[in-house]
Design an enzyme around this catalytic site. Structure first.
Site, PDB file in Angstrom:
ATOM      1  N   GLU A  24       0.839  -1.207   0.000  1.00  0.00           N
ATOM      2  CA  GLU A  24       0.000   0.000   0.000  1.00  0.00           C
ATOM      3  C   GLU A  24       0.872   1.254   0.000  1.00  0.00           C
ATOM      4  O   GLU A  24       2.090   1.200   0.150  1.00  0.00           O
ATOM      5  CB  GLU A  24      -0.909   0.035   1.240  1.00  0.00           C
ATOM      6  CG  GLU A  24      -2.354  -0.351   0.978  1.00  0.00           C
ATOM      7  CD  GLU A  24      -3.128   0.694   0.194  1.00  0.00           C
ATOM      8  OE1 GLU A  24      -2.511   1.671  -0.293  1.00  0.00           O
ATOM      9  OE2 GLU A  24      -4.344   0.535   0.043  1.00  0.00           O
ATOM     10  N   ARG A  34      -6.973   1.397  12.642  1.00  0.00           N
ATOM     11  CA  ARG A  34      -5.601   1.690  12.216  1.00  0.00           C
ATOM     12  C   ARG A  34      -5.646   2.746  11.127  1.00  0.00           C
ATOM     13  O   ARG A  34      -6.696   2.974  10.515  1.00  0.00           O
ATOM     14  CB  ARG A  34      -4.891   0.434  11.703  1.00  0.00           C
ATOM     15  CG  ARG A  34      -5.516  -0.210  10.467  1.00  0.00           C
ATOM     16  CD  ARG A  34      -4.628  -1.318   9.929  1.00  0.00           C
ATOM     17  NE  ARG A  34      -5.227  -2.055   8.819  1.00  0.00           N
ATOM     18  CZ  ARG A  34      -5.215  -1.669   7.553  1.00  0.00           C
ATOM     19  NH1 ARG A  34      -4.661  -0.500   7.216  1.00  0.00           N
ATOM     20  NH2 ARG A  34      -5.766  -2.412   6.610  1.00  0.00           N
ATOM     21  N   ASN A  81      -4.755   4.169   7.381  1.00  0.00           N
ATOM     22  CA  ASN A  81      -4.805   3.369   6.161  1.00  0.00           C
ATOM     23  C   ASN A  81      -4.245   4.029   4.914  1.00  0.00           C
ATOM     24  O   ASN A  81      -3.662   3.353   4.084  1.00  0.00           O
ATOM     25  CB  ASN A  81      -6.255   2.946   5.873  1.00  0.00           C
ATOM     26  CG  ASN A  81      -6.350   1.889   4.810  1.00  0.00           C
ATOM     27  OD1 ASN A  81      -5.670   0.870   4.890  1.00  0.00           O
ATOM     28  ND2 ASN A  81      -7.179   2.109   3.795  1.00  0.00           N
ATOM     29  N   ASP A 125      -9.946   1.317  -4.236  1.00  0.00           N
ATOM     30  CA  ASP A 125      -8.965   1.381  -3.154  1.00  0.00           C
ATOM     31  C   ASP A 125      -8.321   2.773  -3.165  1.00  0.00           C
ATOM     32  O   ASP A 125      -9.023   3.762  -3.226  1.00  0.00           O
ATOM     33  CB  ASP A 125      -7.952   0.237  -3.314  1.00  0.00           C
ATOM     34  CG  ASP A 125      -7.333  -0.193  -2.001  1.00  0.00           C
ATOM     35  OD1 ASP A 125      -6.704   0.665  -1.349  1.00  0.00           O
ATOM     36  OD2 ASP A 125      -7.451  -1.367  -1.616  1.00  0.00           O
TER      37      ASP A 125
END
Length: 288
Positions: free
Chosen positions: A15, A98, A100, A195
């Site tokens: 990511e 969390r 991201n 995404d």
């Protein structure tokens, strides 16, 4: 479209790719693998560092360090020593969340989102960091935030509701406050889930399709401009880099793929590249 494999890193959850123009290199992370990775495309040099917690992103920052979005909050990462120095907690009352994804605005302000690590509850919020204070925006909570990404003038923010399959466009006022989100694009479930987004120098929006094996580019009016197929189902995010900012780098993930799928996709978790016709934006240094 020719797609090249630039690093068969085998990331569990690759990511956060970002092009560091000052050092002519690509930074990205493996969230679940708790790794920071650095690639110098010109020399082929590859370096990796361990992170002390799940790490959603790193961004080149003032003073030669990087700002890191950790499950524990924001940290300063020094690649010379490999050390992480905690700066501030973000959601101390949401231990199941969390951080991201993130981007940097024209003035060095960092915009970032959180998510429910279990992917069950709508506890993901969008924040901005001005170098001293974490400020929660008025953008409604979702389960999985991705982005934000900003237009070149910083006046519009793209926020992705990954589970909902929607990319929202959000106006940003001069004082950093956010207006009402409007639907920019909706991704059909059969095409995957949107995404991480990235905006190029002309305002086009690139987005990776998780489960869709594609990267898509949408024009500023929300129409589909182009689509690139990649040899991995879980495409997470695109960064636009290289000397002319016309090389797209795509991170991917192995997580969630069964043994049969992994056999069909041996390159899952790799970083790929392909050429684009519109240059990206140079990412400003994040404030520290």
């Amino acid at each position: 479209m020719t797609v090249n494999t630039v690093w068969q890193v085998g990331a569990t959850l690759g990511e956060g790719p970002v092009w560091d123009a000052g050092n002519a290199c690509l930074w990205f992370v493996d969230i679940k693998g708790r790794k920071v990775h650095r690639l110098d495309p010109a020399t082929g040099d590859r370096r990796s560092w361990d992170a002390p917690a799940q790490i959603g992103w790193v961004l080149p920052a003032e003073g030669g360090c990087l700002l890191a979005g950790m499950q524990t909050g924001l940290s300063r990462f020094d690649p010379e020593s490999g050390t992480f120095s905690h700066l501030v907690e973000v959601e101390p009352n949401r231990p199941g969340n969390r951080l991201n994804d993130a981007t940097v605005g024209p003035d060095g302000t960092v915009w970032f989102g959180s998510m429910d690590d279990a992917e069950t509850d709508a506890t993901g919020h969008v924040y901005r960091w001005d170098g001293a204070t974490v400020i929660q925006t008025a953008i409604p909570a979702v389960m999985i935030t991705n982005g934000p990404a900003l237009t070149p003038d910083g006046q519009k923010l793209y926020h992705v509701d990954t589970a909902g399959g929607i990319i929202h466009a959000v106006p940003v006022a001069p004082d950093g406050s956010t207006g009402t989100p409007a639907e920019f694009a909706r991704i059909a479930p059969a095409d995957g889930n949107p995404d991480g987004p990235t905006v190029d120098s002309q305002g086009n929006v690139w987005v990776g399709l998780w489960g869709g094996g594609r990267a898509r580019c949408y024009a500023p009016d929300g129409t589909l401009r182009s689509e690139v197929a990649l040899p991995a189902s879980n495409v997470t995010k695109i960064a636009l880099g290289g000397p002319d900012l016309k090389t797209a780098y795509a991170t991917t993930a192995r997580i969630g793929l069964d043994a049969q799928t992994l056999e069909r996709e041996p390159l899952a978790g790799s970083v790929f590249s392909f050429a684009v016709d519109v240059a990206g934006q140079e990412v400003p240094l994040a404030r520290l």
